[in-house]
Design a protein around this motif. Structure first.
Motif, PDB file in Angstrom:
ATOM      1  N   ARG A 142      28.630 -72.230 -24.554  1.00  0.00           N
ATOM      2  CA  ARG A 142      28.811 -73.555 -25.140  1.00  0.00           C
ATOM      3  C   ARG A 142      30.289 -73.919 -25.206  1.00  0.00           C
ATOM      4  NH1 ARG A 142      25.021 -71.925 -29.173  1.00  0.00           N
ATOM      5  NH2 ARG A 142      26.713 -71.837 -30.684  1.00  0.00           N
ATOM      6  N   LEU A 143      31.111 -72.950 -25.616  1.00  0.00           N
ATOM      7  CA  LEU A 143      32.546 -73.206 -25.688  1.00  0.00           C
ATOM      8  C   LEU A 143      33.134 -73.461 -24.307  1.00  0.00           C
ATOM      9  CD1 LEU A 143      33.624 -70.544 -28.343  1.00  0.00           C
ATOM     10  CD2 LEU A 143      33.547 -73.018 -28.647  1.00  0.00           C
ATOM     11  N   GLU A 144      32.646 -72.703 -23.316  1.00  0.00           N
ATOM     12  CA  GLU A 144      33.129 -72.885 -21.948  1.00  0.00           C
ATOM     13  C   GLU A 144      32.778 -74.286 -21.438  1.00  0.00           C
ATOM     14  OE1 GLU A 144      32.772 -70.727 -17.548  1.00  0.00           O
ATOM     15  OE2 GLU A 144      31.459 -70.127 -19.181  1.00  0.00           O
ATOM     16  N   ASN A 145      31.542 -74.718 -21.708  1.00  0.00           N
ATOM     17  CA  ASN A 145      31.130 -76.066 -21.295  1.00  0.00           C
ATOM     18  C   ASN A 145      31.982 -77.128 -21.978  1.00  0.00           C
ATOM     19  OD1 ASN A 145      29.109 -75.093 -19.648  1.00  0.00           O
ATOM     20  ND2 ASN A 145      27.509 -75.267 -21.195  1.00  0.00           N
ATOM     21  N   ARG A 146      32.272 -76.888 -23.239  1.00  0.00           N
ATOM     22  CA  ARG A 146      33.101 -77.843 -23.980  1.00  0.00           C
ATOM     23  C   ARG A 146      34.490 -77.952 -23.359  1.00  0.00           C
ATOM     24  NH1 ARG A 146      35.435 -76.868 -30.034  1.00  0.00           N
ATOM     25  NH2 ARG A 146      36.805 -78.689 -30.098  1.00  0.00           N
ATOM     26  N   TYR A 147      35.108 -76.828 -23.053  1.00  0.00           N
ATOM     27  CA  TYR A 147      36.451 -76.867 -22.480  1.00  0.00           C
ATOM     28  C   TYR A 147      36.441 -77.453 -21.066  1.00  0.00           C
ATOM     29  CZ  TYR A 147      38.079 -74.160 -26.451  1.00  0.00           C
ATOM     30  OH  TYR A 147      38.393 -73.752 -27.722  1.00  0.00           O
ATOM     31  N   THR A 148      35.374 -77.211 -20.317  1.00  0.00           N
ATOM     32  CA  THR A 148      35.246 -77.826 -18.989  1.00  0.00           C
ATOM     33  C   THR A 148      35.194 -79.344 -19.111  1.00  0.00           C
ATOM     34  OG1 THR A 148      34.084 -75.893 -18.102  1.00  0.00           O
ATOM     35  CG2 THR A 148      33.817 -77.973 -16.918  1.00  0.00           C
ATOM     36  N   LEU A 150      36.449 -81.091 -21.529  1.00  0.00           N
ATOM     37  CA  LEU A 150      37.766 -81.561 -21.954  1.00  0.00           C
ATOM     38  C   LEU A 150      38.705 -81.722 -20.761  1.00  0.00           C
ATOM     39  CD1 LEU A 150      38.389 -79.476 -25.206  1.00  0.00           C
ATOM     40  CD2 LEU A 150      37.711 -81.870 -25.030  1.00  0.00           C
ATOM     41  N   MET A 151      38.565 -80.842 -19.791  1.00  0.00           N
ATOM     42  CA  MET A 151      39.462 -80.859 -18.643  1.00  0.00           C
ATOM     43  C   MET A 151      39.090 -81.918 -17.611  1.00  0.00           C
ATOM     44  SD  MET A 151      40.080 -76.778 -17.980  1.00  0.00           S
ATOM     45  CE  MET A 151      41.124 -77.083 -16.551  1.00  0.00           C
ATOM     46  N   PHE A 152      37.773 -82.152 -17.426  1.00  0.00           N
ATOM     47  CA  PHE A 152      37.337 -82.952 -16.278  1.00  0.00           C
ATOM     48  C   PHE A 152      36.612 -84.257 -16.635  1.00  0.00           C
ATOM     49  CE2 PHE A 152      37.376 -78.484 -14.771  1.00  0.00           C
ATOM     50  CZ  PHE A 152      38.393 -78.612 -13.828  1.00  0.00           C
ATOM     51  N   ARG A 158      32.940 -87.648 -22.720  1.00  0.00           N
ATOM     52  CA  ARG A 158      32.905 -86.500 -23.631  1.00  0.00           C
ATOM     53  C   ARG A 158      32.133 -86.839 -24.909  1.00  0.00           C
ATOM     54  NH1 ARG A 158      38.580 -85.835 -22.335  1.00  0.00           N
ATOM     55  NH2 ARG A 158      39.215 -86.257 -24.493  1.00  0.00           N
ATOM     56  N   LEU A 159      32.344 -88.042 -25.425  1.00  0.00           N
ATOM     57  CA  LEU A 159      31.618 -88.450 -26.629  1.00  0.00           C
ATOM     58  C   LEU A 159      30.123 -88.545 -26.355  1.00  0.00           C
ATOM     59  CD1 LEU A 159      31.433 -89.471 -29.531  1.00  0.00           C
ATOM     60  CD2 LEU A 159      31.899 -91.778 -28.671  1.00  0.00           C
ATOM     61  N   LEU A 160      29.758 -89.145 -25.232  1.00  0.00           N
ATOM     62  CA  LEU A 160      28.344 -89.303 -24.911  1.00  0.00           C
ATOM     63  C   LEU A 160      27.655 -87.962 -24.696  1.00  0.00           C
ATOM     64  CD1 LEU A 160      28.689 -92.366 -22.545  1.00  0.00           C
ATOM     65  CD2 LEU A 160      27.618 -92.359 -24.801  1.00  0.00           C
ATOM     66  N   LEU A 161      28.332 -87.028 -24.034  1.00  0.00           N
ATOM     67  CA  LEU A 161      27.777 -85.688 -23.843  1.00  0.00           C
ATOM     68  C   LEU A 161      27.633 -84.968 -25.173  1.00  0.00           C
ATOM     69  CD1 LEU A 161      29.735 -84.606 -20.637  1.00  0.00           C
ATOM     70  CD2 LEU A 161      27.272 -85.079 -20.800  1.00  0.00           C
ATOM     71  N   PHE A 162      28.614 -85.163 -26.047  1.00  0.00           N
ATOM     72  CA  PHE A 162      28.547 -84.564 -27.380  1.00  0.00           C
ATOM     73  C   PHE A 162      27.353 -85.114 -28.159  1.00  0.00           C
ATOM     74  CE2 PHE A 162      29.544 -85.083 -31.900  1.00  0.00           C
ATOM     75  CZ  PHE A 162      29.675 -83.755 -32.280  1.00  0.00           C
ATOM     76  N   LEU A 163      27.165 -86.430 -28.126  1.00  0.00           N
ATOM     77  CA  LEU A 163      26.044 -87.040 -28.830  1.00  0.00           C
ATOM     78  C   LEU A 163      24.705 -86.572 -28.266  1.00  0.00           C
ATOM     79  CD1 LEU A 163      27.366 -90.696 -29.198  1.00  0.00           C
ATOM     80  CD2 LEU A 163      27.006 -89.066 -31.059  1.00  0.00           C
ATOM     81  N   GLU A 164      24.634 -86.456 -26.946  1.00  0.00           N
ATOM     82  CA  GLU A 164      23.393 -85.997 -26.317  1.00  0.00           C
ATOM     83  C   GLU A 164      23.056 -84.565 -26.738  1.00  0.00           C
ATOM     84  OE1 GLU A 164      21.596 -85.123 -21.870  1.00  0.00           O
ATOM     85  OE2 GLU A 164      23.308 -86.469 -22.073  1.00  0.00           O
TER      86      GLU A 164
END
Length: 233
Positions: A142-148, A150-152, A158-164
């Motif tokens: 999960r952390l790796e996906n989050r940092y990916t 953030l980078m790309f 990022r907000l929409l993916l977070f909400l989903e």
């Protein structure tokens, strides 16, 4: 913080956790003797890492946030921890950090082990060791996906993916759509997606104008999660 938990209460708390439910009653009762339980109410600090470096924690009930202070003394949210997740010294070594945990929901219950005690437990229970490793792997993924992201990804995506992701984990289907308990401030969300509070507030307003969500101080409602996904493209 909480009153003392009885041995029987500890037993049922552990029995209900995915990591321990495969153990028999005798094994569980033995483990109960070395666990520490505590409860907290919303906004209470559960632990300071520098005071309790030698413990691994399991969240039994509620939602918490892991935060640390930046060089200017501002709170920076690192991660949101939900029921069933683990935190603290999850690598089972003593690495110093300045993080601390704060209760986000109205009621939080956590159990913890001293690292040396937990190491003994998993050495005696190979299946438990495998389950623990899988939990750690999921957390790091999960952390790796989050940092990916953030980078790309841009801030809106990022907000929409977070909400989903939030909706998939905690959303409750209602006639209005997927409903989330709104325990995060816009500043919290901004910290999690590496943005600013002003930008997050602006994006929430934009999504509301498009009919993709509605929100108030108590709840966030996503009428159609499929439409939200399309909006990420």
């Amino acid at each position: 913080m909480t009153p003392q938990f009885s041995l029987e209460t500890r037993y049922w708390h552990l029995r209900d956790h995915q990591l321990f439910r495969h153990l028999d009653s005798a094994e569980l009762r033995q483990i109960c003797l070395i666990t520490n339980f505590k409860s907290a109410r919303k906004n209470e600090i559960i632990y300071f890492a520098h005071d309790e470096m030698n413990r691994v924690y399991f969240l039994k009930k509620g939602v918490i946030k892991i935060v640390e202070l930046d060089v200017d003394g501002n709170e920076k949210i690192k991660e949101v921890i939900q029921k069933g997740d683990l935190f603290g010294q999850i690598t089972l070594d003593t690495v110093e950090t300045d993080e601390y945990a704060v209760a986000l929901s109205d009621a939080v219950t956590v159990c913890s082990f001293k690292i040396e005690d937990f190491e003994n437990v998993i050495q005696q229970n190979p299946t438990l060791a495998i389950k623990f490793t899988k939990l750690i792997g999921l957390r790091f993924r999960r952390l790796e996906n989050r940092y990916t992201n953030l980078m790309f990804k841009d801030v809106r995506t990022r907000l929409l993916l977070f909400l989903e992701e939030w909706a998939e984990k905690e959303g409750t289907p209602t006639p209005e759509g997927i409903t989330l308990k709104n325990y995060l401030t816009h500043q919290d969300v901004a910290g999690l997606i590496c943005s600013t509070r002003q930008t997050v507030t602006q994006l929430f307003s934009e999504l509301k104008q498009h009919g993709l969500l509605d929100y108030n101080r108590s709840n966030i409602i996503i009428p159609d999660i499929k439409q939200l996904r399309k909006f990420t493209v």
